[in-house]
Design an enzyme around this catalytic site. Structure first.
Site, PDB file in Angstrom:
ATOM      1  N   CYS A 214     -15.099  20.174 111.257  1.00  0.00           N
ATOM      2  CA  CYS A 214     -15.952  19.073 111.682  1.00  0.00           C
ATOM      3  C   CYS A 214     -15.319  17.970 112.546  1.00  0.00           C
ATOM      4  CB  CYS A 214     -16.530  18.458 110.422  1.00  0.00           C
ATOM      5  SG  CYS A 214     -17.543  17.058 110.740  1.00  0.00           S
TER       6      CYS A 214
ATOM      7  N   HIS B 239     -17.841  10.915 110.938  1.00  0.00           N
ATOM      8  CA  HIS B 239     -16.629  11.673 110.612  1.00  0.00           C
ATOM      9  C   HIS B 239     -15.505  11.590 111.643  1.00  0.00           C
ATOM     10  CE1 HIS B 239     -15.589  15.084 107.574  1.00  0.00           C
ATOM     11  NE2 HIS B 239     -14.899  13.963 107.405  1.00  0.00           N
TER      12      HIS B 239
END
Ligand SMILES: *[C@@H]1O[C@H](CO)[C@@H](O)[C@H](O)[C@H]1NC(C)=O
Ligand SMILES: *[C@@H]1O[C@H](CO)[C@@H](O)[C@H](O)[C@H]1NC(C)=O
Ligand SMILES: *[C@@H]1O[C@H](CO)[C@@H](O)[C@H](O)[C@H]1NC(C)=O
Length: 474
Positions: free
Chosen positions: A70, A126
């Site tokens: 990610c 993130h």
């Protein structure tokens, strides 16, 4: 002289106005952990009605690559640089790690703002939050609703031991019991309705929480798949439907709202599916987190009602995560920086021509020692590629087959992806010349790498902030 100058100024502002008015509205949608075999256009058992329809009517991407996980993927497409140039090449960014996409990289929304865009984001960030300067509102987004970290609960917004949900810089509480996809869809509808598409171009970054674990979805979505025996796969498939409905709602709102004649939609996953969490990459090899095709070659499509000269086909040209930054910037009428790793693929996508690149780096991780590179049809993997290096059918049992000699392998492996897209045949011993050529290329890239950021987690951060993940500790 003065009057000539005056006329010139008038003319220039007119040109700028025309350019601004013609810039397309751009919706960049990223699904989290959606595997190759998790979309309707690859697997008829998946109910992604709207996504599949738009993929088929647009340009379906058959050779589109991301990073294996990610944070590196998101860093790549928002900065235009490979993770080994931003320090994000090893692992994700953990809740309490003072790790981030460094602030000297200019992000895509900042460039789009310079072109006059309104820029909004919903969903998963993130890319670091230990200081405000690393968070979305401080990196080019006019608004942000979502979470800073990863893998949080879809209903309670708990991430690890802390609460993680914001509207701009403020802690946000959605209605109790509301599934996050519903919250994001409502927010997206508000943005679409409040914005004036005739006056200003819109950039929406939709970083869906679906379909990452935890496997949570409103029961009626799961009930659509009561025939699926595996509970993880059943929930997961429902989670695809939940995202698909959101996509259907958003596209309907864009159509009704006057965006349709000047609109570009890009949809992609951020990495391969996680087979232990309901995802699937069959027939590709490997899992999320690996350098195999199953970890890095992702489903995606590009759609526009008016801007693409060639549509309704499958595009097998090579495109990498880092290319989205210059590609979107070019589509927006901006000028790209030729020093960045990404190359604009706008011409390729718009006209169905050839890829602007012939090679890319899958990753160079100086901590794990794993790396991979693709040059033309050839792919070289050094190190072991990651954990879970096999082929995993949907209804198969997940265990390690001992006949694969590759786990833990340190000698380089070579594959011809045109002849062998599922990476069954290591041909390194037949082609030592190609192996050394690709190794030399990797070595050259290595020379330019930034050391991987891998700071220790800082304990007890949460206590300072009433158990809410909050910037201010780096
Ligand atoms: C950002 O700073 C790092 C050093 O900390 C440097 O290696 C890198 O080239 C810089 N990148 C940009 C795009 O300025
Ligand atoms: C989205 O559309 C579905 C029907 O497809 C509807 O049930 C749902 O309420 C809509 N959600 C929002 C937030 O508009
Ligand atoms: C997609 O790529 C695979 C190779 O991985 C190839 O076999 C297939 O023909 C491509 N699909 C289309 C429609 O071009």
């Amino acid at each position: 002289m003065e009057s000539v100058l005056y006329k010139l100024v008038i003319l220039l502002s007119y040109v700028v106005y025309i350019r601004a008015a013609s810039r397309p509205h751009i919706i960049f949608m990223v699904s989290d952990d959606l595997g190759w075999n998790d979309v309707g256009w690859h697997n008829s058992h998946i109910g992604s009605y709207y996504l599949t329809k738009f993929a088929r009517e647009g340009v379906t991407l058959n050779s589109s690559y991301m990073q294996p996980i990610c944070s590196p993927s998101r860093g790549s497409f928002l900065s235009g640089y490979y993770p080994f140039h931003t320090g994000l090449q090893h692992g994700i960014i953990s809740d309490s790690q003072p790790k981030y996409l460094p602030s000297n990289f200019t992000l895509l929304p900042e460039k789009l703002k310079e072109l006059g865009y309104a820029t909004h984001m919903v969903g998963k960030w993130h890319l670091g939050f230990c200081d405000w300067q690393y968070t979305p509102n401080h990196r080019g987004f006019d608004s942000f609703m979502g979470y800073y970290s990863g893998a949080e609960d879809y209903y309670t917004h708990q991430s690890g031991r802390g609460y993680d949900f914001r509207f701009n810089d403020d802690i946000h509480h959605a209605p109790a019991g509301e599934y996050s996809t519903e919250t994001y869809t409502k927010r997206l509808m508000d943005i679409i309705h409040q914005h004036d598409p005739q006056n200003q171009p819109l950039f929406l970054y939709v970083a869906y929480q679906n379909v990452h674990s935890p496997l949570q979805v409103p029961q009626h979505y799961e009930d659509l798949h009561s025939h699926i025996p595996n509970a993880n796969r059943r929930s997961f498939t429902g989670m695809v439907n939940a995202m698909d409905d959101s996509f259907g709602n958003i596209t309907a709102a864009l159509k009704a709202g006057g965006y349709w004649d000047n609109l570009l939609i890009i949809f992609t996953s951020d990495n391969g599916g996680a087979i232990t969490e309901g995802g699937n990459n069959w027939p590709l090899r490997g899992n999320k987190g690996t350098l195999w095709e199953g970890g890095t070659r992702v489903p995606g499509f590009v759609y526009s009602p008016t801007l693409l000269a060639k549509t309704g086909y499958t595009n097998s040209e090579m495109i990498h995560a880092v290319d989205w930054f210059p590609t979107i910037l070019t589509a927006a009428g901006g000028i790209t920086d030729h020093h960045m790793d990404g190359i604009s693929q706008w011409d390729m996508l718009q006209h169905g021509t050839h890829s602007a690149r012939t090679e890319f780096v899958y990753n160079i991780d100086d901590i794990s020692g794993n790396a991979a590179i693709r040059v033309g049809d050839y792919k070289l993997i050094t190190g072991n590629g990651g954990v879970r290096n096999d082929w995993y059918p949907v209804n198969g049992h997940i265990h390690h087959h001992h006949h694969t000699t590759t786990s833990g392998s340190t000698s380089p492996q070579l594959f011809n992806l045109r002849d062998d897209p599922t990476e069954h045949h290591d041909i390194s011993s037949q082609h030592p010349d190609i192996v050394s050529n690709l190794e030399a290329k990797l070595a050259n890239y290595r020379k330019t790498q930034m050391t991987a950021q891998n700071p220790d987690q800082i304990q007890h951060i949460l206590h300072q902030y009433n158990n809410v993940w909050t910037p201010g500790w780096c």
